[in-house]
Design a protein around this motif. Structure first.
Motif, PDB file in Angstrom:
ATOM      1  N   GLU A 126      -7.998  -6.630  -2.003  1.00 14.16           N
ATOM      2  CA  GLU A 126      -8.051  -5.272  -1.459  1.00 14.16           C
ATOM      3  C   GLU A 126      -9.299  -4.498  -1.860  1.00 14.16           C
ATOM      4  OE1 GLU A 126      -4.474  -3.480  -2.901  1.00 14.16           O
ATOM      5  OE2 GLU A 126      -3.223  -4.368  -1.318  1.00 14.16           O
ATOM      6  N   ASN A 137     -10.978  -4.557   4.905  1.00 16.51           N
ATOM      7  CA  ASN A 137      -9.692  -5.110   5.352  1.00 16.51           C
ATOM      8  C   ASN A 137      -8.550  -4.162   5.030  1.00 16.51           C
ATOM      9  OD1 ASN A 137     -10.825  -7.451   6.368  1.00 16.51           O
ATOM     10  ND2 ASN A 137     -10.559  -8.596   4.460  1.00 16.51           N
ATOM     11  N   LEU A 138      -8.569  -3.582   3.829  1.00 16.21           N
ATOM     12  CA  LEU A 138      -7.488  -2.670   3.450  1.00 16.21           C
ATOM     13  C   LEU A 138      -7.535  -1.397   4.291  1.00 16.21           C
ATOM     14  CD1 LEU A 138      -5.085  -2.296   1.554  1.00 16.21           C
ATOM     15  CD2 LEU A 138      -6.585  -1.012   0.039  1.00 16.21           C
ATOM     16  N   HIS A 140      -8.132  -1.116   7.431  1.00 17.72           N
ATOM     17  CA  HIS A 140      -7.404  -1.346   8.683  1.00 17.72           C
ATOM     18  C   HIS A 140      -5.891  -1.341   8.445  1.00 17.72           C
ATOM     19  CE1 HIS A 140     -10.896  -1.934  11.185  1.00 17.72           C
ATOM     20  NE2 HIS A 140     -11.407  -2.771  10.301  1.00 17.72           N
ATOM     21  N   THR A 141      -5.463  -1.792   7.271  1.00 17.39           N
ATOM     22  CA  THR A 141      -4.039  -1.761   6.940  1.00 17.39           C
ATOM     23  C   THR A 141      -3.557  -0.329   6.753  1.00 17.39           C
ATOM     24  OG1 THR A 141      -4.171  -3.926   5.859  1.00 17.39           O
ATOM     25  CG2 THR A 141      -2.283  -2.518   5.286  1.00 17.39           C
ATOM     26  N   GLN A 144      -3.649   1.891   9.942  1.00 20.61           N
ATOM     27  CA  GLN A 144      -2.573   1.538  10.873  1.00 20.61           C
ATOM     28  C   GLN A 144      -1.289   2.268  10.518  1.00 20.61           C
ATOM     29  OE1 GLN A 144      -2.952  -0.293  13.736  1.00 20.61           O
ATOM     30  NE2 GLN A 144      -0.914   0.576  14.102  1.00 20.61           N
ATOM     31  N   SER A 145      -1.049   2.480   9.222  1.00 17.38           N
ATOM     32  CA  SER A 145       0.141   3.224   8.811  1.00 17.38           C
ATOM     33  C   SER A 145       0.037   4.685   9.242  1.00 17.38           C
ATOM     34  CB  SER A 145       0.334   3.125   7.291  1.00 17.38           C
ATOM     35  OG  SER A 145      -0.677   3.830   6.593  1.00 17.38           O
TER      36      SER A 145
END
Length: 280
Positions: A126, A137-138, A140-141, A144-145
């Motif tokens: 992360e 990468n984190l 985008h996670t 999205q939330s």
């Protein structure tokens, strides 16, 4: 040897060598047996008149624990807890011997090394290794939330002005120093509820509030840490930035693009002004 009557001290020795704690608890939550390791890991005390598994659970959760201990067909369940800077794993196996015993057997292990290794792997997945900020990468996670929950947000795009010049003329070690300095300037300028990411190369991104006052405050804090480069001291931190909010645009890509365009305009001012002698 009569294997049906193995002395408990032999069983205790085997469990100790395997580093396994063993606890037997009846269907009322009362602990009727535990070995030494289980006592050490879970806090059971032979000096107490009674030990109960309920002491490990919040009052509101205790009825659920009793319910599980009284379900004859209950499946095995696992739980990892952290106590006294150690990770402890408990495996609960239901026991039902009609007219004799109902409850559970708890096998306990110290899994600190495993959990710390997993935490390290998760952190590496992360975060950016050089700056310690979260990675792309984190982002985008997390974003999205926000999108799923229809939560408004603001994005601040940042870029280190003159970094290519610094890398070309003073080496990548000096460039890495500037990257780390940029990360610290960003980290110290945001709130605990904000997220800071190394987005790639010399680009950074902050996920924060959609409120103009908050965006301006963070931007001003970061700009206050910028230093004016000169021909004699070009290797100094100077971050260009731009921000946009989800209230302005239809989707995240548009918010990101708008913030990036404003950051680019800010960067152009740098090259026309204090950084005019740098070549992009």
């Amino acid at each position: 040897m009569n294997y049906n009557s193995i002395p408990t001290e032999i069983i205790d020795t085997i469990l100790a060598e395997l580093k396994i704690g063993l606890t037997l608890v009846n269907n009322t939550g009362k602990i009727i047996y535990f070995n030494q390791l289980a006592g050490e890991l879970l806090g059971w005390d032979n000096k107490l008149p009674e030990n109960t598994i309920l002491s490990c659970h919040k009052k509101e959760n205790q009825p659920k624990v009793i319910e599980k201990l009284n379900q004859p067909a209950a499946m095995e369940w696992h739980k990892v807890i952290k106590t006294q800077n150690r990770f402890i794993e408990n495996a609960y196996s239901p026991i039902n011997i009609p007219d004799k015993f109902m409850g559970a057997m708890i096998l306990t292990k110290d899994v600190t090394a495993r959990e710390e290794s997993l935490e390290k792997l998760k952190k590496n997945a992360e975060t950016d290794a050089l700056t310690g900020l979260y990675n792309r990468n984190l982002f985008h996670t997390v974003i999205q939330s926000y999108i799923t929950e229809s939560k408004p947000y603001g994005l601040i795009m940042l870029d280190i002005s003159g970094l290519k010049y610094i890398n070309d003329h003073f080496g990548h070690e000096e460039g890495d120093r500037i990257l780390k300095e940029a990360a610290e300037a960003i980290r110290s300028s945001i709130r605990d509820t904000d997220f800071a990411f190394r987005f790639g190369g010399d680009e950074f991104l902050i996920l924060t509030s959609y409120q103009e006052a908050v965006l301006k405050t963070i931007a001003n804090r970061i700009r206050s840490k910028n230093k004016i480069p000169t021909e004699n001291t070009p290797a100094v931190l100077n971050l260009s930035l731009g921000y946009a909010t989800s209230l302005e645009e239809k989707n995240m890509e548009a918010v990101l693009s708008s913030a990036d365009q404003r950051m680019y305009r800010d960067k152009q001012l740098f090259y026309l002004g204090d950084g005019k002698y740098f070549k992009q």
